[in-house]
Design a protein around this motif. Structure first.
Motif, PDB file in Angstrom:
ATOM      1  N   THR A 353       0.836  -0.957   0.175  1.00 33.94           N
ATOM      2  CA  THR A 353      -0.103  -0.037   0.367  1.00 33.94           C
ATOM      3  C   THR A 353       1.007   1.697   0.015  1.00 33.94           C
ATOM      4  N   HIS A 354       1.767   1.391   0.592  1.00 31.15           N
ATOM      5  CA  HIS A 354       3.199   2.439   0.902  1.00 31.15           C
ATOM      6  C   HIS A 354       3.265   2.124  -0.267  1.00 31.15           C
ATOM      7  N   LEU A 355       4.106   1.261  -0.951  1.00 36.73           N
ATOM      8  CA  LEU A 355       4.442   1.601  -1.974  1.00 36.73           C
ATOM      9  C   LEU A 355       3.560   1.983  -3.418  1.00 36.73           C
ATOM     10  N   MET A 356       2.724   1.282  -3.469  1.00 35.00           N
ATOM     11  CA  MET A 356       1.274   2.110  -4.320  1.00 35.00           C
ATOM     12  C   MET A 356       1.389   3.362  -4.244  1.00 35.00           C
ATOM     13  N   SER A 357       0.905   3.836  -2.544  1.00 34.60           N
ATOM     14  CA  SER A 357       1.177   5.332  -2.534  1.00 34.60           C
ATOM     15  C   SER A 357       2.360   6.625  -2.864  1.00 34.60           C
ATOM     16  N   ASN A 358       3.085   5.729  -2.730  1.00 28.77           N
ATOM     17  CA  ASN A 358       4.346   6.317  -3.128  1.00 28.77           C
ATOM     18  C   ASN A 358       4.160   6.280  -4.767  1.00 28.77           C
ATOM     19  N   SER A 359       4.896   5.644  -5.364  1.00 33.76           N
ATOM     20  CA  SER A 359       4.269   5.811  -6.779  1.00 33.76           C
ATOM     21  C   SER A 359       3.400   6.516  -6.640  1.00 33.76           C
ATOM     22  N   LEU A 360       2.229   6.187  -6.981  1.00 33.58           N
ATOM     23  CA  LEU A 360       0.787   7.241  -7.401  1.00 33.58           C
ATOM     24  C   LEU A 360       1.065   8.877  -6.768  1.00 33.58           C
ATOM     25  N   LYS A 361       1.456   9.523  -5.835  1.00 34.67           N
ATOM     26  CA  LYS A 361       1.643  10.522  -5.146  1.00 34.67           C
ATOM     27  C   LYS A 361       2.997  11.115  -6.107  1.00 34.67           C
ATOM     28  N   PHE A 362       3.938  10.504  -6.097  1.00 35.72           N
ATOM     29  CA  PHE A 362       5.582  10.981  -6.911  1.00 35.72           C
ATOM     30  C   PHE A 362       5.140  10.529  -8.510  1.00 35.72           C
ATOM     31  N   SER A 363       4.539  10.428  -9.179  1.00 34.83           N
ATOM     32  CA  SER A 363       4.078  10.299 -10.445  1.00 34.83           C
ATOM     33  C   SER A 363       4.755  11.871 -11.168  1.00 34.83           C
ATOM     34  N   ARG A 364       4.490  11.667 -12.870  1.00 32.62           N
ATOM     35  CA  ARG A 364       5.306  12.996 -13.097  1.00 32.62           C
ATOM     36  C   ARG A 364       3.608  13.035 -14.287  1.00 32.62           C
ATOM     37  N   ALA A 365       3.603  14.867 -14.370  1.00 33.71           N
ATOM     38  CA  ALA A 365       1.698  15.260 -14.398  1.00 33.71           C
ATOM     39  C   ALA A 365       1.814  14.492 -16.543  1.00 33.71           C
ATOM     40  N   ASP A 366       3.242  15.492 -16.992  1.00 38.89           N
ATOM     41  CA  ASP A 366       2.970  15.010 -18.313  1.00 38.89           C
ATOM     42  C   ASP A 366       3.609  13.258 -19.063  1.00 38.89           C
ATOM     43  N   VAL A 367       3.791  12.443 -17.591  1.00 40.58           N
ATOM     44  CA  VAL A 367       4.005  11.118 -18.545  1.00 40.58           C
ATOM     45  C   VAL A 367       3.083  10.695 -17.845  1.00 40.58           C
ATOM     46  N   PRO A 368       2.531   9.211 -18.626  1.00 41.60           N
ATOM     47  CA  PRO A 368       1.252   8.387 -17.849  1.00 41.60           C
ATOM     48  C   PRO A 368       1.744   7.499 -16.840  1.00 41.60           C
ATOM     49  N   LEU A 369       1.539   6.812 -15.519  1.00 42.38           N
ATOM     50  CA  LEU A 369       2.458   6.638 -15.064  1.00 42.38           C
ATOM     51  C   LEU A 369       2.333   4.875 -15.449  1.00 42.38           C
ATOM     52  N   HIS A 370       3.891   4.138 -15.038  1.00 43.36           N
ATOM     53  CA  HIS A 370       4.236   3.091 -15.444  1.00 43.36           C
ATOM     54  C   HIS A 370       4.370   2.126 -14.419  1.00 43.36           C
ATOM     55  N   ILE A 371       3.550   1.350 -14.056  1.00 42.52           N
ATOM     56  CA  ILE A 371       4.115   0.703 -12.284  1.00 42.52           C
ATOM     57  C   ILE A 371       4.564  -1.075 -13.005  1.00 42.52           C
ATOM     58  N   GLN A 372       5.297  -1.140 -12.631  1.00 45.46           N
ATOM     59  CA  GLN A 372       5.919  -2.949 -13.109  1.00 45.46           C
ATOM     60  C   GLN A 372       6.624  -3.538 -12.287  1.00 45.46           C
ATOM     61  N   LEU A 373       6.051  -4.407 -11.270  1.00 48.34           N
ATOM     62  CA  LEU A 373       6.226  -5.819 -11.128  1.00 48.34           C
ATOM     63  C   LEU A 373       7.391  -6.941 -11.035  1.00 48.34           C
TER      64      LEU A 373
END
Length: 467
Positions: A353-373
């Motif tokens: 949950t913290h890792l997901m929140s961290n990625s969502l919180k600190f994503s770049r506004a001009d680039v679609p967020l991409h999370i990979q595991l």
């Protein structure tokens, strides 16, 4: 290593070396003793064989004289026996004599003399039994020649015996020397072993008392630590509950003030009330995160471990953050080989949950967020900052990667510490405790967490779970 342990190891190996050395010396001494004993026994066999030859020759001489004097054929029985036995005894003597020139010469000479003695004895008997017209002096001549041959045999056998007996004193001295050396070695090795044993025993007792003293001190410190933890838990409980109530009232009053008197308040006062309300919410979040951090792993439901499916955990986390994920058009890609790990479901859910929140919180506004595991299996020595005790173990490595704003390298060493907010933008929520909670969760699972990141290129958090 402590000096006492070094002494014990040195004493132990010195004792082993001493015992090995004494054992080798005793084995070599025993071999030499056996060799000297075998030489002595061999010499005695030679002496016995020469005595047997001489005794058989005497039987021939006695049988010859007895028959000539008495004409009793019973005197010829030892004569005949000796004639048959002498070749066998001479052959035995030949096999016993050492392969030296002098002894071989004596053996050859003895063979000749024995044959001559038997020859003269037969001639004497034949002369004694001859008719009267045969020269009567032949018997006397052959008997004298036989006696002379017998005297020569006695001298030769005497010389052979003296040769063998001459070696006896040196062999006895040789055995006495080895016995003396063995005794000295035994006394010295016993003394040294006793000294090493006494010293090692003293050090062991000293180390035992030191360990008992250290154990007593550790137990006392543990008791004090447990008491401090209990006091800290009490303080944490009281602080949280006592602080939450004023904050709750402050938030309620701020909201009521804004709702009922929004139009009556000056703009500046309205701004201050908003700031006051936001600060109260921030303090409440901070207290909540601190409570989570300090109580992590202490509750009974957080102490039970079982086999947990990481994809299942991520599915629940995805559902909880579905609105944010949709708002940011985030793509989440899970590898097919994500493992099952031994863990606590509540703690692992909080971790991701913290890792997901961290990625969502600190994503770049001009680039679609991409999370990979993704996942792999690594050796312990490949993990950054791994303990020495885990070098030889194997771990599951789970990478949680995003393409967010990333982290400056100068902040990498403090990223998992409490209250270190790397992004000072007040528009982004956070208390600076989330990653510290992640690290504590991994420690509770006997694992590790590490990060690799570059500014504007994203971050990769690596989670290492023991197999």
């Amino acid at each position: 290593m402590k000096p006492s342990l070094v002494y014990l190891f040195v004493g132990f190996f010195a004792s082993i070396l001493l015992l090995a050395g004494v054992g080798a010396y005793w084995y070599r001494t025993f071999q030499n003793w056996n060799k000297a004993t075998r030489v002595q026994e061999h010499n005695y066999e030679i002496l016995q064989s020469t005595e047997n030859v001489l005794s058989l020759l005497k039987d021939i001489e006695v049988g010859q004289r007895g028959y000539i004097i008495t004409r009793d054929s019973s005197f010829l029985a030892p004569f005949d026996h000796a004639v048959v036995a002498l070749p066998l005894e001479l052959h035995r003597l030949d096999s016993l004599l050492p392969d030296t020139k002098a002894q071989q010469q004596w053996a050859n000479k003895l063979h000749v003399l024995v044959q001559k003695r038997i020859y003269y004895s037969r001639k004497s008997l034949n002369a004694a039994l001859a008719p009267p017209h045969i020269d009567p002096h032949l018997k006397t001549i052959y008997m004298r020649r036989g006696k002379a041959t017998m005297d020569t045999v006695r001298i030769l056998i005497g010389n052979m015996k003296n040769q063998e007996l001459a070696e006896m004193p040196s062999l006895n001295l040789y055995k006495v020397k080895f016995a003396l050396r063995s005794t000295i070695a035994l006394v010295l090795s016993f003394g040294l072993s006793l000294a090493l044993f006494a010293g090692t025993f003293f050090k062991m007792v000293q180390e035992l008392f030191r360990r008992l003293k250290t154990e007593k001190l550790l137990l006392r410190n543990l008791s004090e630590l447990q008491r401090s933890h209990a006091q800290l838990d009490d303080f944490n409980f009281v602080s949280v509950h006592h602080l939450q109530e004023p904050l709750r009232k402050l938030t309620i009053f701020s909201d009521r003030l804004q709702q009922k008197h929004q139009g009556d308040l000056p703009i500046e006062v309205q701004f201050l009330v908003q700031k006051l309300s936001a600060a109260a919410v921030e303090i409440s979040d901070l207290i909540q995160d601190l409570t989570t951090y300090t109580t992590l792993g202490k509750a009974e439901e957080q102490q039970s471990f079982s086999e947990i499916s990481i994809p299942n955990i991520l599915q629940k986390v995805h559902e909880e953050h579905s609105e944010e994920i949709a708002q940011r058009s985030a793509q989440i890609q899970l590898a097919d080989d994500l493992p099952n790990v031994e863990g606590n479901p509540i703690q692992l859910h909080l971790l991701f949950t913290h890792l997901m929140s961290n990625s969502l919180k600190f994503s770049r506004a001009d680039v679609p967020l991409h999370i990979q595991l993704s996942s792999s299996i690594v050796a312990g020595f490949e993990i950054p900052g791994v303990d020495d005790t885990d070098h030889d173990y194997t771990f599951y490595k789970v990478n949680f990667s995003d393409n967010g704003i990333g982290i400056d390298k100068k902040h990498m060493h403090v990223i998992f510490e409490l209250f270190h907010r790397l992004n000072k933008d007040k528009e982004l929520p956070g208390t600076g405790i989330g990653l510290a909670i992640c690290k504590k969760i991994m420690l509770n699972h006997n694992g590790y967490i590490a990060v690799k990141s570059e500014l504007n290129r994203g971050s990769t958090f690596s989670l290492f779970f023991p197999l």
